[in-house]
Write a protein that holds these residues in place. Structure first.
Motif, PDB file in Angstrom:
ATOM      1  N   ARG A  74       0.879  -1.178   0.000  1.00  0.00           N
ATOM      2  CA  ARG A  74       0.000   0.000   0.000  1.00  0.00           C
ATOM      3  C   ARG A  74       0.906   1.213   0.000  1.00  0.00           C
ATOM      4  O   ARG A  74       1.871   1.274   0.765  1.00  0.00           O
ATOM      5  CB  ARG A  74      -0.910  -0.016   1.219  1.00  0.00           C
ATOM      6  CG  ARG A  74      -1.904   1.149   1.317  1.00  0.00           C
ATOM      7  CD  ARG A  74      -2.878   0.892   2.469  1.00  0.00           C
ATOM      8  NE  ARG A  74      -3.859   1.936   2.669  1.00  0.00           N
ATOM      9  CZ  ARG A  74      -3.756   2.908   3.595  1.00  0.00           C
ATOM     10  NH1 ARG A  74      -2.681   2.952   4.392  1.00  0.00           N
ATOM     11  NH2 ARG A  74      -4.697   3.809   3.742  1.00  0.00           N
ATOM     12  N   SER A 122      -1.489  -0.792  -4.055  1.00  0.00           N
ATOM     13  CA  SER A 122      -2.703  -0.022  -3.790  1.00  0.00           C
ATOM     14  C   SER A 122      -2.290   1.426  -3.551  1.00  0.00           C
ATOM     15  O   SER A 122      -1.659   1.748  -2.537  1.00  0.00           O
ATOM     16  CB  SER A 122      -3.443  -0.576  -2.571  1.00  0.00           C
ATOM     17  OG  SER A 122      -4.682   0.086  -2.404  1.00  0.00           O
ATOM     18  N   ASN A 124      -2.815   5.067  -2.496  1.00  0.00           N
ATOM     19  CA  ASN A 124      -3.712   5.673  -1.509  1.00  0.00           C
ATOM     20  C   ASN A 124      -3.381   7.142  -1.309  1.00  0.00           C
ATOM     21  O   ASN A 124      -2.209   7.511  -1.219  1.00  0.00           O
ATOM     22  CB  ASN A 124      -3.566   4.932  -0.165  1.00  0.00           C
ATOM     23  CG  ASN A 124      -4.150   5.709   1.003  1.00  0.00           C
ATOM     24  OD1 ASN A 124      -3.404   6.183   1.870  1.00  0.00           O
ATOM     25  ND2 ASN A 124      -5.451   5.868   1.037  1.00  0.00           N
ATOM     26  N   ASP A 175      -6.986   3.185  -3.331  1.00  0.00           N
ATOM     27  CA  ASP A 175      -7.559   3.340  -1.990  1.00  0.00           C
ATOM     28  C   ASP A 175      -7.816   4.839  -1.802  1.00  0.00           C
ATOM     29  O   ASP A 175      -6.882   5.618  -1.617  1.00  0.00           O
ATOM     30  CB  ASP A 175      -6.563   2.789  -0.964  1.00  0.00           C
ATOM     31  CG  ASP A 175      -7.054   2.876   0.466  1.00  0.00           C
ATOM     32  OD1 ASP A 175      -8.047   3.557   0.718  1.00  0.00           O
ATOM     33  OD2 ASP A 175      -6.409   2.267   1.341  1.00  0.00           O
ATOM     34  N   LEU A 222     -11.000   0.858  -3.309  1.00  0.00           N
ATOM     35  CA  LEU A 222     -11.269   0.600  -1.900  1.00  0.00           C
ATOM     36  C   LEU A 222     -11.611   1.915  -1.213  1.00  0.00           C
ATOM     37  O   LEU A 222     -11.014   2.955  -1.515  1.00  0.00           O
ATOM     38  CB  LEU A 222     -10.060  -0.019  -1.201  1.00  0.00           C
ATOM     39  CG  LEU A 222      -9.600  -1.391  -1.679  1.00  0.00           C
ATOM     40  CD1 LEU A 222      -8.508  -1.262  -2.738  1.00  0.00           C
ATOM     41  CD2 LEU A 222      -9.082  -2.217  -0.504  1.00  0.00           C
ATOM     42  N   ASP A 224     -11.774   3.421   2.644  1.00  0.00           N
ATOM     43  CA  ASP A 224     -11.460   3.150   4.050  1.00  0.00           C
ATOM     44  C   ASP A 224     -12.707   3.302   4.900  1.00  0.00           C
ATOM     45  O   ASP A 224     -13.539   4.190   4.667  1.00  0.00           O
ATOM     46  CB  ASP A 224     -10.396   4.123   4.548  1.00  0.00           C
ATOM     47  CG  ASP A 224      -9.000   3.722   4.102  1.00  0.00           C
ATOM     48  OD1 ASP A 224      -8.886   2.844   3.228  1.00  0.00           O
ATOM     49  OD2 ASP A 224      -8.032   4.295   4.623  1.00  0.00           O
ATOM     50  N   SER A 244     -12.003  -1.025   3.385  1.00  0.00           N
ATOM     51  CA  SER A 244     -10.733  -1.285   4.056  1.00  0.00           C
ATOM     52  C   SER A 244     -10.854  -1.032   5.547  1.00  0.00           C
ATOM     53  O   SER A 244     -11.216   0.073   5.963  1.00  0.00           O
ATOM     54  CB  SER A 244      -9.642  -0.385   3.459  1.00  0.00           C
ATOM     55  OG  SER A 244      -8.397  -0.601   4.098  1.00  0.00           O
ATOM     56  N   HIS A 305     -10.371  -5.608   2.816  1.00  0.00           N
ATOM     57  CA  HIS A 305      -8.934  -5.739   3.055  1.00  0.00           C
ATOM     58  C   HIS A 305      -8.590  -4.883   4.259  1.00  0.00           C
ATOM     59  O   HIS A 305      -9.240  -3.866   4.532  1.00  0.00           O
ATOM     60  CB  HIS A 305      -8.139  -5.264   1.827  1.00  0.00           C
ATOM     61  CG  HIS A 305      -6.662  -5.500   1.944  1.00  0.00           C
ATOM     62  ND1 HIS A 305      -5.764  -4.500   2.288  1.00  0.00           N
ATOM     63  CD2 HIS A 305      -5.914  -6.616   1.748  1.00  0.00           C
ATOM     64  CE1 HIS A 305      -4.553  -5.000   2.298  1.00  0.00           C
ATOM     65  NE2 HIS A 305      -4.605  -6.279   1.974  1.00  0.00           N
ATOM     66  N   CYS A 306      -7.572  -5.285   5.015  1.00  0.00           N
ATOM     67  CA  CYS A 306      -7.085  -4.505   6.159  1.00  0.00           C
ATOM     68  C   CYS A 306      -5.893  -3.684   5.682  1.00  0.00           C
ATOM     69  O   CYS A 306      -4.775  -4.194   5.598  1.00  0.00           O
ATOM     70  CB  CYS A 306      -6.699  -5.418   7.318  1.00  0.00           C
ATOM     71  SG  CYS A 306      -6.172  -4.534   8.792  1.00  0.00           S
ATOM     72  N   GLY A 307      -6.140  -2.408   5.396  1.00  0.00           N
ATOM     73  CA  GLY A 307      -5.112  -1.580   4.766  1.00  0.00           C
ATOM     74  C   GLY A 307      -3.972  -1.190   5.679  1.00  0.00           C
ATOM     75  O   GLY A 307      -2.878  -0.857   5.199  1.00  0.00           O
TER      76      GLY A 307
END
Length: 378
Positions: A74, A122, A124, A175, A222, A224, A244, A305-307
């Protein structure tokens, strides 16, 4: 594309909020619509000022990640990093559109390099026009209140969508914004953060999604979780947008003595796991309850997903590993991947600076082998 041209074109292309052109089911497994990506946050572009860049990811770093079995990074970016602006002055609303092509190319090169090592990236916006969960930079407007900020947000995502237009869904995802929350004083790190009104967050997510999908309808997006990444977003469950979560609950463990997250860090109770911390008792059952809404999203066919996850280096190492093992067990059982914050640094597997770890020398870096093995297990 000039700002006025983008706004005019964008206003004509946004359609009804319930329509989403991307189709995740064509490119990801049926259970969790997202792959169970596992990896790290890289902080190369985390600072708003390139002069304060603290990390330079190398081919060697990416090779280690790949060889250890990870497949994901990420990339949290502060948007001023890639602007051409006078950094001796406060940024203006017009400055937000002054893109520095060389800085953008620098970011693209790191993404391409990671892809060459088989790592999905990803992208972000950790700091987006008008919002960041962290203080330390003057914002010219408020993303949650000002339409001009929202248009700038869409502009930036359209720019990134064009940059990565030809990258596949296996290579790049987006993200949208890190840890959204409503905060009265954007420059006060400890000002209370509350959940955004759901429909407002939906509006901004949809606007950014269409700015992206008009360039590539298959781009995975994604969002958050609301309220600093803690809460699912029911208002967008009808959209083809993944969500996320975070791996920081409870903060009494993950952010023990962290000065940016606590008003009185030196007087925090020493964390244990499981057990009583201050006036609250925490155990695996509480963790499972915390993640249940996220697991239910997966069961509904929504990608999760756990960012970000991990623990600052002041928590006793044995407590950290015991708690984090439970976090990873719960996520893994639900088919949810994760990205440790970070790779090199206070939360990382390398050079975390903990005083209670027997580090292994790894090509000049201090490797937390116990943490690495826990991650590799999951």
């Amino acid at each position: 594309m000039k700002r006025r041209d983008f706004i005019a074109q964008f206003s004509m292309t946004v359609v009804a909020a319930g329509v989403a052109p991307a189709c995740l089911s064509d490119i990801v497994p049926a259970m969790n619509k997202l792959p169970r990506w596992r990896g790290f946050n890289l902080l190369d572009f985390f600072s708003p000022d390139p002069a304060h860049r603290v990390q330079h990811t190398t081919d060697e770093h990416l090779k280690w990640m790949r060889d250890w079995g990870f497949d994901f990074i990420r990339l949290p970016i502060a948007y001023p990093y890639y602007l051409h602006i006078d950094r001796t002055k406060n940024i203006s609303p017009e400055d937000v559109y002054h893109i520095n092509d060389q800085a953008v190319e620098e970011i693209v090169r790191l993404v391409d390099k990671a892809n060459q090592y088989g790592l999905h990236v990803s992208v972000n916006l950790h700091r987006a026009p008008g919002y960041c969960i962290n203080a330390g930079f003057h914002e010219p407007f408020n993303l949650w209140k000002d339409e001009v900020a929202q248009q700038a947000f869409y502009f930036h995502w359209n720019m990134w969508a064009r940059q990565f237009k030809d990258r596949s869904a296996k290579q790049v995802s987006f993200d949208l914004i890190n840890e959204p929350a409503m905060r009265e004083d954007m420059n006060d790190q400890h000002s209370p953060a509350t959940a955004l009104p759901g429909e407002l967050y939906r509006k901004i997510i949809v606007g950014a999604a269409h700015a992206i999908w008009k360039e590539n309808p298959s781009r995975i997006i994604l969002a958050d979780g609301n309220h600093v990444g803690n809460d699912i977003i029911p208002e967008i469950e009808d959209l083809n947008i993944a969500q996320s979560c975070r791996g920081y609950y409870p903060h009494a463990i993950s952010h023990y003595k962290a000065p940016w997250a606590n008003k009185d860090p030196e007087h925090m109770p020493v964390p244990v796991w499981p057990g009583q911390i201050g006036n609250q008792y925490f155990d695996r059952h509480k963790l499972e309850k915390y993640y249940q809404p996220w697991i239910q999203l997966v069961q509904k066919g929504i990608g999760v997903h756990c960012g970000e996850c991990g623990c600052w280096n002041q928590t006793p190492h044995s407590v950290f590993l015991s708690w984090f093992g439970d976090v990873l067990d719960i996520l893994t059982a639900a088919g949810i991947g994760y990205a440790l914050w970070n790779f090199i640094g206070d939360f990382g597997v390398l050079n975390s600076g903990r005083s209670d770890v027997q580090y292994e020398n790894w090509y000049g870096y201090q490797l937390d082998r116990q943490l690495l093995e826990l991650l590799m297990k999951h």
